[in-house]
Design a protein around this motif. Sequence first.
Motif, PDB file in Angstrom:
ATOM      1  N   LEU A   1      -1.568 -43.679 -28.134  1.00 49.61           N
ATOM      2  CA  LEU A   1      -2.904 -43.320 -27.663  1.00 49.61           C
ATOM      3  C   LEU A   1      -3.693 -44.542 -27.213  1.00 49.61           C
ATOM      4  CD1 LEU A   1      -3.859 -40.631 -30.344  1.00 49.61           C
ATOM      5  CD2 LEU A   1      -3.280 -40.226 -27.949  1.00 49.61           C
ATOM      6  N   GLU A   2      -3.399 -45.685 -27.833  1.00 49.94           N
ATOM      7  CA  GLU A   2      -4.124 -46.916 -27.514  1.00 49.94           C
ATOM      8  C   GLU A   2      -3.446 -47.728 -26.407  1.00 49.94           C
ATOM      9  OE1 GLU A   2      -4.140 -48.856 -31.268  1.00 49.94           O
ATOM     10  OE2 GLU A   2      -5.491 -47.377 -32.201  1.00 49.94           O
ATOM     11  N   ALA A   3      -2.284 -47.309 -25.954  1.00 52.32           N
ATOM     12  CA  ALA A   3      -1.544 -48.069 -24.941  1.00 52.32           C
ATOM     13  C   ALA A   3      -2.345 -48.147 -23.641  1.00 52.32           C
ATOM     14  CB  ALA A   3      -0.200 -47.402 -24.672  1.00 52.32           C
ATOM     15  N   ARG A   4      -2.089 -49.197 -22.859  1.00 50.48           N
ATOM     16  CA  ARG A   4      -2.791 -49.364 -21.590  1.00 50.48           C
ATOM     17  C   ARG A   4      -2.536 -48.178 -20.669  1.00 50.48           C
ATOM     18  NH1 ARG A   4      -1.571 -55.637 -20.153  1.00 50.48           N
ATOM     19  NH2 ARG A   4       0.465 -54.998 -20.939  1.00 50.48           N
ATOM     20  N   LYS A   5      -3.604 -47.649 -20.109  1.00 54.76           N
ATOM     21  CA  LYS A   5      -3.511 -46.475 -19.238  1.00 54.76           C
ATOM     22  C   LYS A   5      -3.618 -46.886 -17.763  1.00 54.76           C
ATOM     23  CE  LYS A   5      -3.507 -43.647 -22.797  1.00 54.76           C
ATOM     24  NZ  LYS A   5      -3.551 -44.628 -23.910  1.00 54.76           N
ATOM     25  N   ARG A   6      -3.250 -45.970 -16.901  1.00 54.63           N
ATOM     26  CA  ARG A   6      -3.316 -46.208 -15.461  1.00 54.63           C
ATOM     27  C   ARG A   6      -4.765 -46.307 -14.972  1.00 54.63           C
ATOM     28  NH1 ARG A   6       1.197 -41.571 -13.992  1.00 54.63           N
ATOM     29  NH2 ARG A   6       3.009 -42.764 -14.734  1.00 54.63           N
ATOM     30  N   GLN A   7      -4.968 -47.196 -14.039  1.00 60.31           N
ATOM     31  CA  GLN A   7      -6.268 -47.329 -13.391  1.00 60.31           C
ATOM     32  C   GLN A   7      -6.312 -46.586 -12.057  1.00 60.31           C
ATOM     33  OE1 GLN A   7      -7.780 -51.523 -13.331  1.00 60.31           O
ATOM     34  NE2 GLN A   7      -5.790 -51.994 -14.239  1.00 60.31           N
ATOM     35  N   TYR A   8      -5.141 -46.381 -11.445  1.00 61.12           N
ATOM     36  CA  TYR A   8      -5.096 -45.893 -10.066  1.00 61.12           C
ATOM     37  C   TYR A   8      -4.334 -44.575  -9.905  1.00 61.12           C
ATOM     38  CZ  TYR A   8      -6.600 -50.715  -9.499  1.00 61.12           C
ATOM     39  OH  TYR A   8      -7.283 -51.901  -9.628  1.00 61.12           O
TER      40      TYR A   8
ATOM     41  N   GLU B   1       9.390 -47.743 -30.425  1.00 59.84           N
ATOM     42  CA  GLU B   1       9.153 -49.105 -29.950  1.00 59.84           C
ATOM     43  C   GLU B   1       9.493 -49.259 -28.468  1.00 59.84           C
ATOM     44  OE1 GLU B   1      11.338 -53.440 -30.274  1.00 59.84           O
ATOM     45  OE2 GLU B   1      11.466 -52.104 -32.003  1.00 59.84           O
ATOM     46  N   ALA B   2      10.704 -48.838 -28.085  1.00 64.90           N
ATOM     47  CA  ALA B   2      11.156 -49.002 -26.703  1.00 64.90           C
ATOM     48  C   ALA B   2      10.409 -48.071 -25.759  1.00 64.90           C
ATOM     49  CB  ALA B   2      12.657 -48.757 -26.613  1.00 64.90           C
ATOM     50  N   GLN B   3      10.110 -46.849 -26.210  1.00 64.57           N
ATOM     51  CA  GLN B   3       9.384 -45.901 -25.363  1.00 64.57           C
ATOM     52  C   GLN B   3       7.932 -46.342 -25.139  1.00 64.57           C
ATOM     53  OE1 GLN B   3      10.208 -42.302 -24.177  1.00 64.57           O
ATOM     54  NE2 GLN B   3      12.146 -43.393 -23.968  1.00 64.57           N
ATOM     55  N   LEU B   4       7.322 -46.952 -26.159  1.00 63.75           N
ATOM     56  CA  LEU B   4       5.961 -47.463 -26.007  1.00 63.75           C
ATOM     57  C   LEU B   4       5.918 -48.607 -25.006  1.00 63.75           C
ATOM     58  CD1 LEU B   4       2.972 -47.473 -26.951  1.00 63.75           C
ATOM     59  CD2 LEU B   4       3.657 -49.107 -28.718  1.00 63.75           C
ATOM     60  N   LYS B   5       6.882 -49.510 -25.125  1.00 63.55           N
ATOM     61  CA  LYS B   5       6.965 -50.630 -24.187  1.00 63.55           C
ATOM     62  C   LYS B   5       7.152 -50.113 -22.759  1.00 63.55           C
ATOM     63  CE  LYS B   5       7.656 -55.056 -23.045  1.00 63.55           C
ATOM     64  NZ  LYS B   5       6.575 -56.066 -23.137  1.00 63.55           N
TER      65      LYS B   5
ATOM     66  N   LEU C   1       5.792 -37.836 -34.090  1.00 62.84           N
ATOM     67  CA  LEU C   1       5.675 -39.238 -34.473  1.00 62.84           C
ATOM     68  C   LEU C   1       4.795 -39.380 -35.704  1.00 62.84           C
ATOM     69  CD1 LEU C   1       4.999 -40.903 -30.983  1.00 62.84           C
ATOM     70  CD2 LEU C   1       7.172 -40.784 -32.211  1.00 62.84           C
ATOM     71  N   ASP C   2       5.045 -40.425 -36.488  1.00 66.44           N
ATOM     72  CA  ASP C   2       4.130 -40.680 -37.598  1.00 66.44           C
ATOM     73  C   ASP C   2       2.818 -41.219 -37.034  1.00 66.44           C
ATOM     74  OD1 ASP C   2       4.332 -43.514 -37.257  1.00 66.44           O
ATOM     75  OD2 ASP C   2       6.096 -43.564 -38.551  1.00 66.44           O
ATOM     76  N   LEU C   3       1.784 -41.234 -37.850  1.00 69.59           N
ATOM     77  CA  LEU C   3       0.437 -41.547 -37.386  1.00 69.59           C
ATOM     78  C   LEU C   3       0.341 -42.927 -36.746  1.00 69.59           C
ATOM     79  CD1 LEU C   3      -2.423 -40.436 -37.207  1.00 69.59           C
ATOM     80  CD2 LEU C   3      -2.895 -41.441 -39.458  1.00 69.59           C
ATOM     81  N   GLU C   4       1.043 -43.909 -37.308  1.00 70.30           N
ATOM     82  CA  GLU C   4       0.989 -45.278 -36.778  1.00 70.30           C
ATOM     83  C   GLU C   4       1.449 -45.327 -35.325  1.00 70.30           C
ATOM     84  OE1 GLU C   4       3.026 -49.683 -37.477  1.00 70.30           O
ATOM     85  OE2 GLU C   4       3.610 -47.990 -38.747  1.00 70.30           O
ATOM     86  N   TRP C   5       2.590 -44.710 -35.035  1.00 65.80           N
ATOM     87  CA  TRP C   5       3.119 -44.751 -33.665  1.00 65.80           C
ATOM     88  C   TRP C   5       2.301 -43.868 -32.732  1.00 65.80           C
ATOM     89  CZ3 TRP C   5       5.750 -48.412 -31.699  1.00 65.80           C
ATOM     90  CH2 TRP C   5       6.649 -49.149 -32.472  1.00 65.80           C
TER      91      TRP C   5
END
Length: 407
Positions: free
Chosen positions: A366-373, A335-339, A357-361
């Motif tokens: 993988l779906e977390a916001r990625k860098r644009q720049y 949770e904290a690392q994803l944030k 990690l389990d599949l959910e995490w």
Amino acid sequence: MKKIYYILFGFLLSLMVLSCGEKSKQDDEKLKSAPWEEVEAKANGTTVNFMMWQGSTAINDYINNYVVPSVKEKYNIDLQISGGQGPEIVQLVMGEKQANIYEGQVDMVWINGETFFQLRKVDGLWGPFVEQLPNASLIDFEDAFINTDFQQPVNGMEAPWSINQFAIVYDYEKVPNPPKSIPELENFIKQHPGTFTISNDFTGMTLLKSLLAELGGEPNVLDGPFNEKKYNQLSEKLWSFINDNKQYFWKEGRTFPKEQSKMNQLYANGELLIAYGFSEGGIEDKVLNGLYPKTTKGYAWENGTIRNSNYLGILHNSPQKSGAMQVINFLLSPEAQLKKADANGMDSNTVLAMDKLDLEWKDKFLEARKRQYGPTLKQLEVNAIAEPAPEYMIRLYEDFRKKVIEN
């Protein structure tokens, strides 16, 4: 009679202090092998003091507006934050040791490398404790960039928090072909005088380590224990390169920025065409906040740039070691690392291994916001080199002052 009474009273008081100190040490030793449920119970209701670098708005926001309320809600822990990094932490520990303070002002600290080395030399850290943390099972401790800190085995004395790589920063509209080696850098600064400098801080010294490795002829030339002969040979070449060319530096090499924030500002206002920094250049938040232009990119030096982890440690005289363990365990949670990994927030690479990690995490990361720049850690990994022994950094600081600034 009064004199005898005072002598006896002082003697008994000393015995009581020693007894309390001895009991505290025994309790600390038991805590290293206590079941996690016991650690959690002791942590409940504690006030934990965390000393950390506070030079980033994004990091401060993550800590103050996410971590502090989270540990209060989840564990009934009051997390108090104080500003301080390497030298301040070491000075605090040494001062409290000299004063025989059994319960110090600070419980946990954000550290790596040189500070880890200095704290270990004075027995300033408590541990090992990392294996006890449930979330440590989600970290790949076979990764040499995690299990080794500036050539020093971590051995459970500090918990990895983030991993990142040093990168060079440039504006691709102004600099279509940025320098990737020392000869190219020399040509660049002669063609664009006043647009490059070296900051007299941790970041600038990290750049010098990459240059030192290039002068040694291969990426891993500085691996292993500190080598005085090797350092003297390579640093002589480094100081010659800088002094021969500092007339082309910013302010003609008469002065050098003392901190990274100054470098960032000089790049932002166009005085510098080349900047650099950890977190793959630290580009994303600066573009999103309007400091850097959207045409900013980052890359690794051809011979390699430093990749390292930063860590969380518990001080030897922390009065709330169980509380510190609970906070650190939370900071290692998915949770904290994803944030923390959110590209629009702290934008910090996770130390968690995806295959643990389990599949959910795993899907959430993988779906977390990625860098644009800014570049990703993955994009730079082919040019990653390990941090050399901490003595290299210590000597570079000293000699940069003596042989460049004061020369």
